[in-house]
Motif scaffolding. Structure first.
Motif: not given
Length: 286
Positions: A67, A153-154, A69, A149
């Motif tokens: 995770e 960082d998806e 962002h 994405r």
């Protein structure tokens, strides 16, 4: 090697020592760094159901992604600038594609009685006109989703990462291979520019950006095109011309697109770097 025979062997439940072992004979039709495509002969219904079940389980278990962002103003400005440029370039291609294809397919013919005979080409033209709005919305939504994405960082879809199991019939496989060949030719035409773009994107997001998942790259653009046009009713014999029209436009504009994307990324990144000796030192990347 493409064309080579292959035998696939698997268990229905690898956790059970007594699981049935299945073997399927096939031919390799697609080879890349992300996986193989195998055309299977005489697949039993039981085996097909097992493979479809395995494919569904893989799709529902995406890879773990840390995770992160990023909220850096430079990154935000970069993504906005590159996204705006790509959108403008693809809008031009999309508009010219529909104009070109609808003109090529306009061949309504008069019967002896004077009534209009709707040929497969004319039917395809009408179908494309009716689907234009939906195509446009889906095409750009998929490209923009891929950019988000990367930026946030998806997890990427497993299909792009080469970690899924896709079951295709012969027609679907032919479309997949056609799009794959288009991707390969476009990537080959702008190899150095793409490599530099992916290197800079990797530095920006602090993780590897590959050609298959580069949201600004030909692979994502071509897969988005296929996904958006897949449900348009077009006669089988007309699809090669449809794909050729799209490929010619993309090949024509690709050098300009990736030159400007790399240039935009370079200027935004370097313009905001601190001067040497001021504050915390940061590595300058050419």
């Amino acid at each position: 090697t493409r064309g080579a025979s292959a035998t696939i062997e698997f268990k229905a439940d690898a956790q059970r020592a007594t699981s049935d072992i299945y073997q399927i004979e096939g031919t390799i039709v697609y080879v890349s760094s992300s996986g193989l495509g195998v055309s299977l002969r005489n697949m039993p219904t039981t085996v097909r159901r097992l493979l479809e079940s395995a494919s569904a389980r893989l799709a529902n278990n995406p890879v773990d992604v840390a995770e992160r962002h990023p909220s850096n103003a430079v990154a935000t400005a970069l993504f906005a600038s590159c996204s705006k440029h790509l959108r403008a370039a693809l809008e031009r291609i999309e508009s010219e594609f529909f104009d070109t294809v609808t003109k090529q397919l306009a061949d309504g013919r008069l019967s002896v009685s004077g009534s209009v005979t709707i040929t497969p080409r004319q039917a395809a033209r009408l179908a494309l006109q009716d689907a234009h709005g939906e195509f446009r919305a889906q095409f750009f939504a998929e490209v923009e989703s891929s950019i988000r994405r990367l930026q946030f960082d998806e997890a990427e879809p497993l299909a792009l990462l080469g970690r899924d199991l896709q079951i295709m019939d012969d027609a679907e496989l032919e479309h997949y291979l056609t799009v794959t060949r288009i991707i390969e030719r476009v990537e080959a035409s702008v190899g150095p520019q793409l490599g530099e773009l992916e290197r800079r994107l990797s530095l920006l997001v602090n993780r590897s950006v590959e050609s298959a998942t580069n949201p600004f790259g030909p692979a994502v653009v071509c897969r988005a095109f296929r996904g958006a046009i897949a449900h348009v009713s077009i006669a089988t014999e007309l699809w090669p011309g449809i794909y050729q029209s799209f490929e010619e436009l993309l090949l024509r504009d690709a050098p300009r697109i990736y030159h400007h994307l790399t240039k935009a990324l370079s200027s935004l990144r370097f313009a905001t770097l601190p001067r040497a000796g001021a504050g915390d030192a940061r590595e300058t990347v050419a």
